[in-house]
Design a protein around this motif. Structure first.
Motif, PDB file in Angstrom:
ATOM      1  N   UNK A  59       0.827  -1.203   0.000  1.00 46.14           N
ATOM      2  CA  UNK A  59       0.000   0.000   0.000  1.00 46.14           C
ATOM      3  C   UNK A  59       0.866   1.259   0.000  1.00 46.14           C
ATOM      4  N   UNK A  60       1.869   1.290   0.866  1.00 45.83           N
ATOM      5  CA  UNK A  60       2.750   2.452   0.923  1.00 45.83           C
ATOM      6  C   UNK A  60       3.533   2.580  -0.386  1.00 45.83           C
ATOM      7  N   UNK A  61       3.951   1.452  -0.954  1.00 47.35           N
ATOM      8  CA  UNK A  61       4.682   1.481  -2.226  1.00 47.35           C
ATOM      9  C   UNK A  61       3.805   2.038  -3.352  1.00 47.35           C
ATOM     10  N   UNK A  62       2.505   1.714  -3.336  1.00 53.27           N
ATOM     11  CA  UNK A  62       1.593   2.261  -4.343  1.00 53.27           C
ATOM     12  C   UNK A  62       1.539   3.782  -4.237  1.00 53.27           C
ATOM     13  N   UNK A  63       1.386   4.293  -3.023  1.00 55.46           N
ATOM     14  CA  UNK A  63       1.303   5.747  -2.850  1.00 55.46           C
ATOM     15  C   UNK A  63       2.651   6.420  -3.113  1.00 55.46           C
ATOM     16  N   UNK A  64       3.737   5.713  -2.846  1.00 56.83           N
ATOM     17  CA  UNK A  64       5.051   6.263  -3.184  1.00 56.83           C
ATOM     18  C   UNK A  64       5.176   6.414  -4.701  1.00 56.83           C
ATOM     19  N   UNK A  65       4.769   5.381  -5.429  1.00 60.48           N
ATOM     20  CA  UNK A  65       4.842   5.425  -6.888  1.00 60.48           C
ATOM     21  C   UNK A  65       3.892   6.477  -7.450  1.00 60.48           C
ATOM     22  N   UNK A  66       2.717   6.606  -6.859  1.00 58.42           N
ATOM     23  CA  UNK A  66       1.716   7.552  -7.362  1.00 58.42           C
ATOM     24  C   UNK A  66       2.118   8.999  -7.119  1.00 58.42           C
ATOM     25  N   UNK A  80      -8.340  11.594  -2.584  1.00 56.49           N
ATOM     26  CA  UNK A  80      -9.486  10.702  -2.773  1.00 56.49           C
ATOM     27  C   UNK A  80      -9.399   9.979  -4.111  1.00 56.49           C
ATOM     28  N   UNK A  81      -8.947  10.669  -5.143  1.00 59.10           N
ATOM     29  CA  UNK A  81      -8.791  10.037  -6.459  1.00 59.10           C
ATOM     30  C   UNK A  81      -7.735   8.935  -6.385  1.00 59.10           C
ATOM     31  N   UNK A  82      -6.637   9.197  -5.682  1.00 60.41           N
ATOM     32  CA  UNK A  82      -5.601   8.175  -5.523  1.00 60.41           C
ATOM     33  C   UNK A  82      -6.118   6.960  -4.756  1.00 60.41           C
ATOM     34  N   UNK A  83      -6.902   7.208  -3.717  1.00 57.19           N
ATOM     35  CA  UNK A  83      -7.452   6.090  -2.946  1.00 57.19           C
ATOM     36  C   UNK A  83      -8.391   5.266  -3.816  1.00 57.19           C
ATOM     37  N   UNK A  84      -9.237   5.935  -4.599  1.00 50.03           N
ATOM     38  CA  UNK A  84     -10.138   5.209  -5.498  1.00 50.03           C
ATOM     39  C   UNK A  84      -9.351   4.398  -6.524  1.00 50.03           C
ATOM     40  N   UNK A  85      -8.260   4.964  -7.026  1.00 44.90           N
ATOM     41  CA  UNK A  85      -7.415   4.242  -7.972  1.00 44.90           C
ATOM     42  C   UNK A  85      -6.768   3.030  -7.296  1.00 44.90           C
ATOM     43  N   UNK A  86      -6.383   3.185  -6.038  1.00 37.14           N
ATOM     44  CA  UNK A  86      -5.820   2.064  -5.293  1.00 37.14           C
ATOM     45  C   UNK A  86      -6.868   0.965  -5.103  1.00 37.14           C
ATOM     46  N   UNK A  87      -8.083   1.349  -4.788  1.00 38.26           N
ATOM     47  CA  UNK A  87      -9.135   0.363  -4.567  1.00 38.26           C
ATOM     48  C   UNK A  87      -9.501  -0.384  -5.843  1.00 38.26           C
ATOM     49  N   UNK A  88      -9.295   0.230  -7.004  1.00 34.88           N
ATOM     50  CA  UNK A  88      -9.643  -0.385  -8.283  1.00 34.88           C
ATOM     51  C   UNK A  88      -8.462  -1.084  -8.952  1.00 34.88           C
ATOM     52  N   UNK A 138       6.856  17.500   4.531  1.00 32.45           N
ATOM     53  CA  UNK A 138       7.942  16.701   5.102  1.00 32.45           C
ATOM     54  C   UNK A 138       7.689  15.212   4.904  1.00 32.45           C
ATOM     55  N   UNK A 139       6.454  14.794   5.110  1.00 34.17           N
ATOM     56  CA  UNK A 139       6.121  13.388   4.966  1.00 34.17           C
ATOM     57  C   UNK A 139       6.230  12.944   3.509  1.00 34.17           C
ATOM     58  N   UNK A 140       5.906  13.824   2.585  1.00 34.74           N
ATOM     59  CA  UNK A 140       6.049  13.514   1.166  1.00 34.74           C
ATOM     60  C   UNK A 140       7.520  13.273   0.819  1.00 34.74           C
ATOM     61  N   UNK A 141       8.412  14.042   1.450  1.00 36.96           N
ATOM     62  CA  UNK A 141       9.851  13.837   1.237  1.00 36.96           C
ATOM     63  C   UNK A 141      10.300  12.500   1.833  1.00 36.96           C
ATOM     64  N   UNK A 142       9.787  12.143   3.024  1.00 38.20           N
ATOM     65  CA  UNK A 142      10.103  10.840   3.616  1.00 38.20           C
ATOM     66  C   UNK A 142       9.625   9.719   2.704  1.00 38.20           C
ATOM     67  N   UNK A 144       9.161   9.792  -0.486  1.00 30.62           N
ATOM     68  CA  UNK A 144       9.975   9.750  -1.704  1.00 30.62           C
ATOM     69  C   UNK A 144      11.294   9.009  -1.460  1.00 30.62           C
ATOM     70  N   UNK A 145      11.869   9.174  -0.278  1.00 27.72           N
ATOM     71  CA  UNK A 145      13.143   8.536   0.060  1.00 27.72           C
ATOM     72  C   UNK A 145      12.986   7.140   0.642  1.00 27.72           C
ATOM     73  N   UNK A 146      11.759   6.687   0.857  1.00 27.72           N
ATOM     74  CA  UNK A 146      11.516   5.381   1.485  1.00 27.72           C
ATOM     75  C   UNK A 146      12.144   4.276   0.647  1.00 27.72           C
ATOM     76  N   UNK A 147      12.824   3.338   1.310  1.00 24.84           N
ATOM     77  CA  UNK A 147      13.566   2.292   0.609  1.00 24.84           C
ATOM     78  C   UNK A 147      12.799   0.978   0.460  1.00 24.84           C
ATOM     79  N   UNK A 148      11.546   0.916   0.844  1.00 29.02           N
ATOM     80  CA  UNK A 148      10.736  -0.288   0.672  1.00 29.02           C
ATOM     81  C   UNK A 148      10.785  -1.253   1.836  1.00 29.02           C
TER      82      UNK A 148
END
Length: 178
Positions: A59-66, A80-88, A138-142, A144-148
């Motif tokens: 889930x976190x990897x999907x939002x990182x990629x998005x 909300x659009x991203x969440x709907x895309x994740x659900x589909x 700040x969280x968006x930067x974290x 982006x740098x997340x290593x999986x």
């Protein structure tokens, strides 16, 4: 004090020399059996833990990629659009499985799992969808740098967002409705 199998084996071989000549129920062979069972149990537990953490990591990897191209925090309607895309995300595979199934045949195990996962995630979205906070710079930067890795997720902030738009702070790891 627990020791790994290699340490116990090394200690016994230093003491005895040839380890193949141990009696079946001697103290040393019992120590070897306990150490082997302990290593097996630790392996099973770590595999089960990794398997249980996998949906959250995906889930976190999907939002990182998005959010790769996003340089600024996303507005609530984009979230909300991203969440709907994740659900589909599995809807194409689910549709393929439905069309491949002959009429009158029961659903496949894979189709059942996808249906169950989809309904669970939709219910979660109704009550509060757990995700990284992508409305914070700040969280968006974290993110982006997340290593999986699971262990590096504790530096991020998480939120629960409902379908109605209510945004609640959440904790990591997710526990019920945190």
């Amino acid at each position: 004090m627990p020791k790994s199998f290699a340490k116990v084996h090394k200690k016994i071989s230093k003491k005895r020399g040839n380890i193949n000549s141990l009696h079946e129920n001697s103290r040393d062979s019992q120590r070897l059996r306990r150490a082997g069972a302990r290593d097996d149990k630790l392996g099973r537990v770590s595999t089960a833990r990794a398997k249980a953490n996998q949906p959250h990591i995906q889930r976190v990897a999907f939002f990182q990629q998005a959010t790769r191209e996003a340089s600024s925090p996303l507005p609530p309607d984009a979230v909300h659009v991203l969440i709907e895309r994740y659900l589909q995300r599995d809807s194409e595979e689910l549709a393929n499985l439905r069309t491949e199934r002959r009429p009158g045949r029961p659903t496949s195990t894979r189709e059942d799992l996808l249906n169950q996962k989809a309904t669970t995630e939709v219910k979660e979205f109704d009550t509060g969808f757990w995700m990284p906070d992508i409305e914070d710079t700040d969280n968006l930067a974290f993110l982006e740098r997340w290593n999986g890795e699971w262990s590096s997720l504790n530096t991020m902030k998480f939120v629960r967002i409902t379908r109605t738009g209510v945004r609640l702070d959440s904790s990591f790891p997710p526990k019920g409705q945190s």
